[in-house]
Design a protein around this motif. Structure first.
Motif, mmCIF file in Angstrom:
data_model
loop_
_atom_site.group_PDB
_atom_site.id
_atom_site.type_symbol
_atom_site.label_atom_id
_atom_site.label_comp_id
_atom_site.label_asym_id
_atom_site.label_seq_id
_atom_site.Cartn_x
_atom_site.Cartn_y
_atom_site.Cartn_z
ATOM 1 N N TYR A 63 0.845 -1.209 0.000
ATOM 2 C CA TYR A 63 0.000 0.000 0.000
ATOM 3 C C TYR A 63 0.881 1.259 0.000
ATOM 4 O O TYR A 63 0.625 2.213 -0.747
ATOM 5 C CB TYR A 63 -0.949 0.008 1.208
ATOM 6 C CG TYR A 63 -1.844 1.215 1.162
ATOM 7 C CD1 TYR A 63 -2.863 1.303 0.225
ATOM 8 C CD2 TYR A 63 -1.640 2.293 2.025
ATOM 9 C CE1 TYR A 63 -3.668 2.434 0.145
ATOM 10 C CE2 TYR A 63 -2.436 3.427 1.950
ATOM 11 C CZ TYR A 63 -3.458 3.486 1.011
ATOM 12 O OH TYR A 63 -4.242 4.611 0.929
ATOM 13 N N THR A 64 1.910 1.250 0.810
ATOM 14 C CA THR A 64 2.769 2.442 0.918
ATOM 15 C C THR A 64 3.411 2.770 -0.421
ATOM 16 O O THR A 64 3.487 3.940 -0.807
ATOM 17 C CB THR A 64 3.844 2.235 2.009
ATOM 18 O OG1 THR A 64 3.198 1.884 3.225
ATOM 19 C CG2 THR A 64 4.653 3.513 2.245
ATOM 20 N N ILE A 65 3.835 1.754 -1.161
ATOM 21 C CA ILE A 65 4.519 2.035 -2.439
ATOM 22 C C ILE A 65 3.534 2.638 -3.443
ATOM 23 O O ILE A 65 3.920 3.439 -4.300
ATOM 24 C CB ILE A 65 5.255 0.784 -2.992
ATOM 25 C CG1 ILE A 65 6.397 1.192 -3.932
ATOM 26 C CG2 ILE A 65 4.325 -0.161 -3.690
ATOM 27 C CD1 ILE A 65 7.584 1.809 -3.269
ATOM 28 N N GLN A 66 2.250 2.299 -3.294
ATOM 29 C CA GLN A 66 1.251 2.931 -4.177
ATOM 30 C C GLN A 66 1.154 4.430 -3.888
ATOM 31 O O GLN A 66 1.023 5.249 -4.790
ATOM 32 C CB GLN A 66 -0.125 2.300 -3.971
ATOM 33 C CG GLN A 66 -0.223 0.898 -4.516
ATOM 34 C CD GLN A 66 -1.587 0.287 -4.259
ATOM 35 O OE1 GLN A 66 -2.613 0.909 -4.523
ATOM 36 N NE2 GLN A 66 -1.602 -0.910 -3.732
ATOM 37 N N ILE A 67 1.248 4.766 -2.606
ATOM 38 C CA ILE A 67 1.184 6.194 -2.235
ATOM 39 C C ILE A 67 2.492 6.884 -2.631
ATOM 40 O O ILE A 67 2.487 8.030 -3.068
ATOM 41 C CB ILE A 67 0.880 6.356 -0.729
ATOM 42 C CG1 ILE A 67 -0.424 5.624 -0.372
ATOM 43 C CG2 ILE A 67 0.810 7.836 -0.348
ATOM 44 C CD1 ILE A 67 -1.659 6.077 -1.144
ATOM 45 N N VAL A 68 3.607 6.173 -2.512
ATOM 46 C CA VAL A 68 4.892 6.728 -2.973
ATOM 47 C C VAL A 68 4.771 7.128 -4.445
ATOM 48 O O VAL A 68 5.170 8.226 -4.855
ATOM 49 C CB VAL A 68 6.035 5.695 -2.772
ATOM 50 C CG1 VAL A 68 7.296 6.103 -3.525
ATOM 51 C CG2 VAL A 68 6.343 5.524 -1.282
ATOM 52 N N GLN A 69 4.186 6.234 -5.239
ATOM 53 C CA GLN A 69 4.016 6.533 -6.671
ATOM 54 C C GLN A 69 3.096 7.737 -6.877
ATOM 55 O O GLN A 69 3.388 8.632 -7.685
ATOM 56 C CB GLN A 69 3.446 5.311 -7.394
ATOM 57 C CG GLN A 69 3.347 5.522 -8.905
ATOM 58 C CD GLN A 69 2.551 4.429 -9.591
ATOM 59 O OE1 GLN A 69 1.494 4.029 -9.115
ATOM 60 N NE2 GLN A 69 3.056 3.951 -10.711
ATOM 61 N N LYS A 70 1.999 7.781 -6.119
ATOM 62 C CA LYS A 70 1.030 8.883 -6.233
ATOM 63 C C LYS A 70 1.701 10.233 -5.900
ATOM 64 O O LYS A 70 1.511 11.225 -6.601
ATOM 65 C CB LYS A 70 -0.110 8.588 -5.238
ATOM 66 C CG LYS A 70 -1.277 9.534 -5.201
ATOM 67 C CD LYS A 70 -2.196 9.075 -4.064
ATOM 68 C CE LYS A 70 -3.330 10.004 -3.787
ATOM 69 N NZ LYS A 70 -4.474 9.810 -4.671
ATOM 70 N N ILE A 71 2.497 10.248 -4.850
ATOM 71 C CA ILE A 71 3.168 11.495 -4.452
ATOM 72 C C ILE A 71 4.212 11.877 -5.503
ATOM 73 O O ILE A 71 4.355 13.049 -5.865
ATOM 74 C CB ILE A 71 3.849 11.352 -3.063
ATOM 75 C CG1 ILE A 71 2.845 10.922 -1.975
ATOM 76 C CG2 ILE A 71 4.570 12.649 -2.662
ATOM 77 C CD1 ILE A 71 1.748 11.885 -1.666
#
Ligand code: 5GP
Length: 137
Positions: A63-71
């Protein structure tokens, strides 16, 4: 690894310490690095207590890496950057200084990446960058 719930990022997650946040949900928070290695340096952290990436549950890591990509995508839009270095230091031997797992997004080239956590940034300038990133999310 034993988790110290008084570490700086645990206190930011609990809102006991301030941070210039660009994104937050129930699992992850993203905020500006206080001593940026490049303009726009942002940190993304899962809220679950884990010292390093090696301690993090796979679901939380995913999940965190998805947010990393979004940011990173928002940074690209907002800051007109050419590239971004994703850095993750696991363990003091690797250079980790805050014992709560986090991902660095640093708009620079790996060839220009100097030492980290060295110079305090201009927090007013950093707030302006954070607003730009938030607006691009
Ligand atoms: P590490 O060395 O653990 O990979 O990275 C820790 C990062 O957290 C460093 O880049 C450092 O500048 C940043 N940092 C340390 N203390 C604070 C703080 O209180 N607030 C924020 N926003 N960043 C911090």
């Amino acid at each position: 690894m034993l988790y110290d719930d008084q570490n700086i990022f645990a206190r930011i997650i609990r809102n006991e310490l301030p941070a210039i946040k660009v994104y937050e949900d129930d699992q992850v928070v993203a905020f500006m690095d206080i001593m940026p290695q490049a303009e726009g340096h942002t940190l993304v952290i899962p809220k679950t207590p884990a010292v390093t990436l090696l301690d993090l549950a796979p679901e939380a890591a995913a999940y965190t890496i998805q947010i990393v990509q979004k940011i990173a995508q928002a940074m690209e839009k907002a800051l007109d950057i050419k590239g971004v270095v994703l850095m993750q230091l696991s363990g003091a031997a690797a250079g980790q200084t805050v014992p709560h797992v986090h991902f660095h997004l640093i708009p620079t080239s790996v060839h220009e990446l100097g030492k980290h956590a060295l110079h305090m940034g201009d927090q007013e300038k950093i707030k302006v960058l954070a607003e730009k990133i938030k607006a691009a999310l």
